[in-house]
Design an enzyme around this catalytic site. Structure first.
Site, PDB file in Angstrom:
ATOM      1  CE  LYS A 165      21.810 -33.902  14.724  1.00 53.99           C
ATOM      2  NZ  LYS A 165      22.409 -32.586  14.863  1.00 53.99           N
TER       3      LYS A 165
ATOM      4  N   GLY B 209      25.076 -35.251   8.867  1.00 53.06           N
ATOM      5  CA  GLY B 209      25.690 -35.355   7.554  1.00 53.06           C
ATOM      6  C   GLY B 209      26.641 -36.518   7.405  1.00 53.06           C
ATOM      7  N   GLY B 210      26.557 -37.503   8.313  1.00 55.38           N
ATOM      8  CA  GLY B 210      27.420 -38.669   8.213  1.00 55.38           C
ATOM      9  C   GLY B 210      28.786 -38.497   8.837  1.00 55.38           C
TER      10      GLY B 210
ATOM     11  CG  LEU C 205      17.447 -49.420  12.791  1.00 47.56           C
ATOM     12  CD1 LEU C 205      16.303 -48.437  12.518  1.00 47.56           C
ATOM     13  CD2 LEU C 205      16.951 -50.587  13.623  1.00 47.56           C
TER      14      LEU C 205
ATOM     15  CD  GLU D 240      17.424 -35.639   8.448  1.00 43.69           C
ATOM     16  OE1 GLU D 240      18.026 -36.727   8.380  1.00 43.69           O
ATOM     17  OE2 GLU D 240      17.886 -34.565   8.032  1.00 43.69           O
TER      18      GLU D 240
ATOM     19  CD  GLU E  37      20.150 -35.529  11.782  1.00 40.92           C
ATOM     20  OE1 GLU E  37      21.080 -35.320  12.597  1.00 40.92           O
ATOM     21  OE2 GLU E  37      20.328 -35.563  10.558  1.00 40.92           O
TER      22      GLU E  37
ATOM     23  NE  ARG F 268      20.921 -27.053   8.363  1.00 40.17           N
ATOM     24  CZ  ARG F 268      20.825 -27.915   7.366  1.00 40.17           C
ATOM     25  NH1 ARG F 268      20.088 -27.609   6.300  1.00 40.17           N
ATOM     26  NH2 ARG F 268      21.435 -29.082   7.412  1.00 40.17           N
TER      27      ARG F 268
ATOM     28  NE  ARG G 267      24.384 -32.664  -1.864  1.00 40.96           N
ATOM     29  CZ  ARG G 267      23.634 -32.828  -0.771  1.00 40.96           C
ATOM     30  NH1 ARG G 267      23.576 -33.990  -0.185  1.00 40.96           N
ATOM     31  NH2 ARG G 267      22.929 -31.830  -0.291  1.00 40.96           N
TER      32      ARG G 267
END
Length: 386
Positions: free
Chosen positions: A116, A164-165, A203, A275, A287, A291, A337
């Site tokens: 990243k 993914g956090g 932010l 993103e 990022e 894929r 989800r």
């Protein structure tokens, strides 16, 4: 076009890839662990190879077993699906070194965007705005504090090797930074095998918006609109929708133009997602996923384009047959989800998940997704014109 593709994954995504191959007249090879011998994707494939016992590290992450399966079945190419080895640059390189085609981006692009910190530096070189942050990973509190002072509190600690956090922690002052740094490093190490973390300015009210892209490696890049994934739980995406309700036409064209220009400059091939955070009229790159993503059906719904089919054509060396002017985004799609959690401490709970899925009539034991969409006339795709 390929005659035979090995699908190096399992479950829903393996079925999705099998369907695209079937529609293009391509035979499929399903690799599977002993636990998945009777799985639907295995039963539908033209050929199957057992590659190991149930633990993923001994089967779906076993590079030698996957390459051996491709060799003995005479496969032309390998599709990694999502997860497992999908963003493993060494695996992509090994596939090509052994004479197979990797259905995805080049190993160099996977490696670049997989870090990243390097990805942000590349974005800045390409003229893409980024969230102010540290120029490199921080290893100790002194380096982290110096970076935080330069950036300005509050700051986010983020894992350099993944997303993914996982490994993401908020620090509002030096004391909180001192406490959160080792936690973020430990979480990053556990999730990605790399404890490198970096800092970004926090932010407080951004929208999280991503752009779905397809490139053919020959300088041709198109976008399939954006997905808004601002609704999250513990930094995990809960709802994805397209188009974003936060963007007007001008903002959307500015965002997609930035993303397409960047990938054209890189000479990117295959599917990819850039993103961004969006706040006060400004987009900030955070990022890129090199894929296919589990939320790709949202973009397929509003564009009418078979993204997996396009991945196969691109990997086979075909230029994009779809121009941006051919892409007609129409309708609205939402994917949700559902994550089952303990009612006492709100942590993920396999038992609660199993009960929830059982009540829902789902075969999934941990996570369920559904898509609701309104559809208009689909885009004319390469397959329907050829």
């Amino acid at each position: 076009m390929f005659e035979k593709v090995l699908i190096a994954n399992r479950g829903e995504i393996a079925l999705r890839i099998h369907r695209a191959c079937h529609e293009l007249g391509i035979k499929t090879v399903a690799v599977h662990s002993t636990a998945d011998a009777r799985a639907m994707n295995v039963r539908l494939a033209d050929e199957t190879v057992c590659i190991g016992p149930p633990p993923a590290r001994a089967s779906y992450l076993n590079v030698q077993a996957i390459l051996s399966a491709a060799t003995i079945t005479g496969a032309d190419a390998i599709h990694p699906g999502v997860g497992f080895l999908a963003e493993n640059a060494d695996f992509a390189a090994a596939v090509e070194e052994h004479g197979f085609t990797f259905i995805g981006p080049s190993p160099d692009h996977i490696r670049l965007m997989g870090d990243k910190v390097r990805a942000k530096a590349a974005a800045e070189r390409l003229g893409i705005p980024t969230v102010p942050g540290s120029q490199e990973a921080v290893r100790d509190f002194a380096a982290a504090e110096n970076a935080a002072r330069a950036i300005g509190y509050p700051v986010l600690l983020k894992a350099a090797a993944g997303g993914g956090g996982r490994g993401m922690k908020l620090a509002r002052d030096p004391d909180e930074l001192r406490h959160m740094l080792p936690l973020a490093q430990a979480e990053a190490k556990a999730a990605f095998g790399d404890d490198s973390v970096y800092l970004e300015r926090y932010l407080d009210r951004p929208r999280h918006i991503e752009v779905q892209l397809l490139g053919d490696g020959k300088g041709n890049v198109i976008h399939l609109g954006e997905r808004d994934c601002s609704l999250q739980r513990s930094h995990q995406k809960i709802l994805e929708e397209s188009p974003s309700p936060a963007l007007d036409r001008t903002a959307r064209e500015r965002l997609t133009g930035i993303a397409c220009a960047a990938l054209q400059e890189l000479g990117y091939r295959s599917a990819g997602t850039m993103e961004f955070l969006y706040q006060d009229g400004t987009f900030y790159f955070i990022e890129m996923n090199t894929r296919l993503q589990v939320e790709h059906p949202v973009s397929e719904m509003v564009s009418g384009i078979d993204m997996v089919g396009e991945q196969l054509r691109i990997a086979a060396g075909m230029p994009l047959a779809i121009r941006q002017s051919d892409v007609r985004l129409c309708g609205h799609a939402i994917e949700c989800r559902i994550n089952a959690e303990s009612s006492t401490d709100f942590r993920p709970s396999p038992a609660a998940s199993a009960n929830t899925m059982r009540r829902a009539g789902s075969a999934y034991a941990s996570t369920a997704r559904f898509i609701r969409a309104t559809r208009c006339r689909p885009t004319t795709t390469a397959s329907s014109r050829s």
